[in-house]
Design a protein around this motif. Structure first.
Motif, PDB file in Angstrom:
ATOM      1  N   GLY A  97       0.845  -1.183   0.000  1.00  0.00           N
ATOM      2  CA  GLY A  97       0.000   0.000   0.000  1.00  0.00           C
ATOM      3  C   GLY A  97       0.884   1.238   0.000  1.00  0.00           C
ATOM      4  N   GLY A  98       0.378   2.313  -0.558  1.00  0.00           N
ATOM      5  CA  GLY A  98       1.142   3.571  -0.593  1.00  0.00           C
ATOM      6  C   GLY A  98       0.683   4.493   0.513  1.00  0.00           C
ATOM      7  N   THR A 100       2.672   7.688   1.461  1.00  0.00           N
ATOM      8  CA  THR A 100       2.968   9.076   1.064  1.00  0.00           C
ATOM      9  C   THR A 100       2.424   9.343  -0.341  1.00  0.00           C
ATOM     10  OG1 THR A 100       5.165   8.193   0.577  1.00  0.00           O
ATOM     11  CG2 THR A 100       4.957   9.523   2.551  1.00  0.00           C
ATOM     12  N   ASP A 101       2.237  10.608  -0.665  1.00  0.00           N
ATOM     13  CA  ASP A 101       1.599  10.994  -1.937  1.00  0.00           C
ATOM     14  C   ASP A 101       2.324  10.415  -3.146  1.00  0.00           C
ATOM     15  OD1 ASP A 101      -0.296  12.379  -0.579  1.00  0.00           O
ATOM     16  OD2 ASP A 101       0.632  14.367  -0.867  1.00  0.00           O
ATOM     17  N   HIS A 104       1.863   6.346  -5.457  1.00  0.00           N
ATOM     18  CA  HIS A 104       0.553   6.145  -6.090  1.00  0.00           C
ATOM     19  C   HIS A 104       0.430   4.714  -6.615  1.00  0.00           C
ATOM     20  CE1 HIS A 104       2.583   6.327  -9.970  1.00  0.00           C
ATOM     21  NE2 HIS A 104       3.238   7.374  -9.511  1.00  0.00           N
ATOM     22  N   ALA A 105      -0.791   4.303  -6.862  1.00  0.00           N
ATOM     23  CA  ALA A 105      -1.024   2.937  -7.349  1.00  0.00           C
ATOM     24  C   ALA A 105      -0.289   2.731  -8.666  1.00  0.00           C
ATOM     25  CB  ALA A 105      -2.517   2.692  -7.511  1.00  0.00           C
ATOM     26  N   VAL A 217       3.162  -0.654  -5.707  1.00  0.00           N
ATOM     27  CA  VAL A 217       2.039  -0.116  -4.939  1.00  0.00           C
ATOM     28  C   VAL A 217       0.752  -0.526  -5.645  1.00  0.00           C
ATOM     29  CG1 VAL A 217       0.912   1.975  -4.091  1.00  0.00           C
ATOM     30  CG2 VAL A 217       3.425   1.862  -4.183  1.00  0.00           C
ATOM     31  N   ASN A 219      -2.399  -0.107  -3.960  1.00  0.00           N
ATOM     32  CA  ASN A 219      -3.514   0.689  -3.421  1.00  0.00           C
ATOM     33  C   ASN A 219      -2.960   1.799  -2.552  1.00  0.00           C
ATOM     34  OD1 ASN A 219      -2.986  -1.765  -1.518  1.00  0.00           O
ATOM     35  ND2 ASN A 219      -3.926  -0.232  -0.187  1.00  0.00           N
ATOM     36  N   LYS A 220      -3.755   2.813  -2.360  1.00  0.00           N
ATOM     37  CA  LYS A 220      -3.425   3.812  -1.353  1.00  0.00           C
ATOM     38  C   LYS A 220      -3.840   3.235   0.004  1.00  0.00           C
ATOM     39  CE  LYS A 220      -2.057   7.581  -1.915  1.00  0.00           C
ATOM     40  NZ  LYS A 220      -0.624   7.995  -1.849  1.00  0.00           N
ATOM     41  N   ARG A 224      -6.241   7.035   3.047  1.00  0.00           N
ATOM     42  CA  ARG A 224      -5.510   7.914   2.123  1.00  0.00           C
ATOM     43  C   ARG A 224      -6.016   7.775   0.697  1.00  0.00           C
ATOM     44  NH1 ARG A 224      -0.620  10.109   5.069  1.00  0.00           N
ATOM     45  NH2 ARG A 224      -1.660   9.778   7.032  1.00  0.00           N
ATOM     46  N   SER A 225      -7.112   7.068   0.528  1.00  0.00           N
ATOM     47  CA  SER A 225      -7.540   6.725  -0.830  1.00  0.00           C
ATOM     48  C   SER A 225      -8.562   7.703  -1.379  1.00  0.00           C
ATOM     49  CB  SER A 225      -8.150   5.318  -0.818  1.00  0.00           C
ATOM     50  OG  SER A 225      -9.307   5.330   0.005  1.00  0.00           O
ATOM     51  N   GLU A 233      -9.284  -0.987  -5.847  1.00  0.00           N
ATOM     52  CA  GLU A 233      -8.036  -0.407  -6.359  1.00  0.00           C
ATOM     53  C   GLU A 233      -6.975  -1.497  -6.561  1.00  0.00           C
ATOM     54  OE1 GLU A 233      -6.270   2.631  -3.908  1.00  0.00           O
ATOM     55  OE2 GLU A 233      -5.426   3.655  -5.662  1.00  0.00           O
TER      56      GLU A 233
END
Ligand code: HPA
Length: 257
Positions: A97-98, A100-101, A104-105, A217, A219-220, A224-225, A233
């Motif tokens: 999973g991500g 930090t910004d 991203h996926a 990655v 998913n967020k 955070r999604s 996702e």
């Protein structure tokens, strides 16, 4: 002597995760289904074969059919099986999973640090006399820098825009996290989150193997999604992520000494 050992005395170990259930580009030479190490059986068959001309040994972390939850995986047996097969280098594939910004996926990440939040796993070979003389391994830099650099270079060459470095937080699972847990991990400095990065990395170091992680990655992380459903996702990202990882491994393996 098998074909793989004739052609190359040190196969590259690849541990496939959720993002890589099998390797279509792998020319399988032998599939060993009956491996038993000093620590028990690995998650699944050990497949010896060739990828882009390099000998490799492939093991599926979650076993056939993705049945083993992160806390049920016999990490010691998986690492021992690769070491027993003659591997000196191991590439660990992980879907994460991500947090930090930038994560991203679809982003490929070659992390350079770990924070371990997992618990209760058989996390060391120094558990009984089978592990030999106790060594408090130096784990300041948990991943092998040369292998990680090769991964970043190969991914950049393929225009995959890899994140070179990042902190990999490893949770117990199998549930996903709460939003507050992800906020805490962000405060701790984690960039990505997965459930299987430890104790695998530390065991590889204890076994004297060079080990690097190649994460994608999918998913967020929780909270955070922006409201997107995490499972949807993951579904949407996984196939492309697997394809990217496979291309990356094909580009990587000929580079490794
Ligand atoms: N959290 C933990 N592990 C994961 C995630 C996540 O959001 N996505 C993929 N593996």
């Amino acid at each position: 002597m098998t074909e793989s050992t004739r052609r190359d005395h040190a196969p590259i170990g690849i541990i496939g995760g959720t993002a890589l259930a099998d390797l279509a580009a792998l020319e399988a030479v032998e599939t060993h289904t009956d491996i038993e190490t000093a620590w028990g059986a690995p998650s699944g068959p050990l497949v010896r074969g060739h990828l882009a001309g390099r000998a490799i040994c492939f093991v599926m972390r979650h076993g056939p059919g993705h049945k083993l939850a992160p806390h049920r995986i016999n990490y010691r047996a998986n690492i021992q099986a690769l070491a027993d097969a003659g591997c000196r280098q191991v590439i660990a594939i992980a879907a994460v999973g991500g947090i930090t910004d930038a994560m991203h996926a679809g982003r490929i990440v070659i992390p350079d640090q770990i924070i371990d939040y997992s618990w209760g796993r058989a996390h060391s070979f120094y558990d009984d006399e089978k592990g030999g003389l106790l060594d408090h391994i130096d784990f300041t830099e948990p991943y092998a820098a040369t292998l990680s650099k090769a991964l970043v270079e190969a991914a950049s060459e393929l225009n995959l825009d890899p994140a070179a470095g990042g902190v990999h937080g490893v949770t117990q699972g199998p549930r996903l996290e709460t939003a507050a847990e992800i906020d805490r991990m962000a405060r701790d400095g984690c960039d990505i989150i997965g459930m299987t990065g430890m104790p695998e990395a530390a065991l590889a170091r204890e076994a004297g193997l060079d080990y690097a992680c190649c994460a994608v990655v999918v998913n967020k992380a929780a909270g955070r999604s922006g409201g997107a459903a995490i499972h949807a996702e993951i579904e949407a990202t996984l196939a492309q992520g697997m394809a990217d990882i496979e291309r990356l491994l094909v580009a990587l393996t000929p580079r490794l000494a």
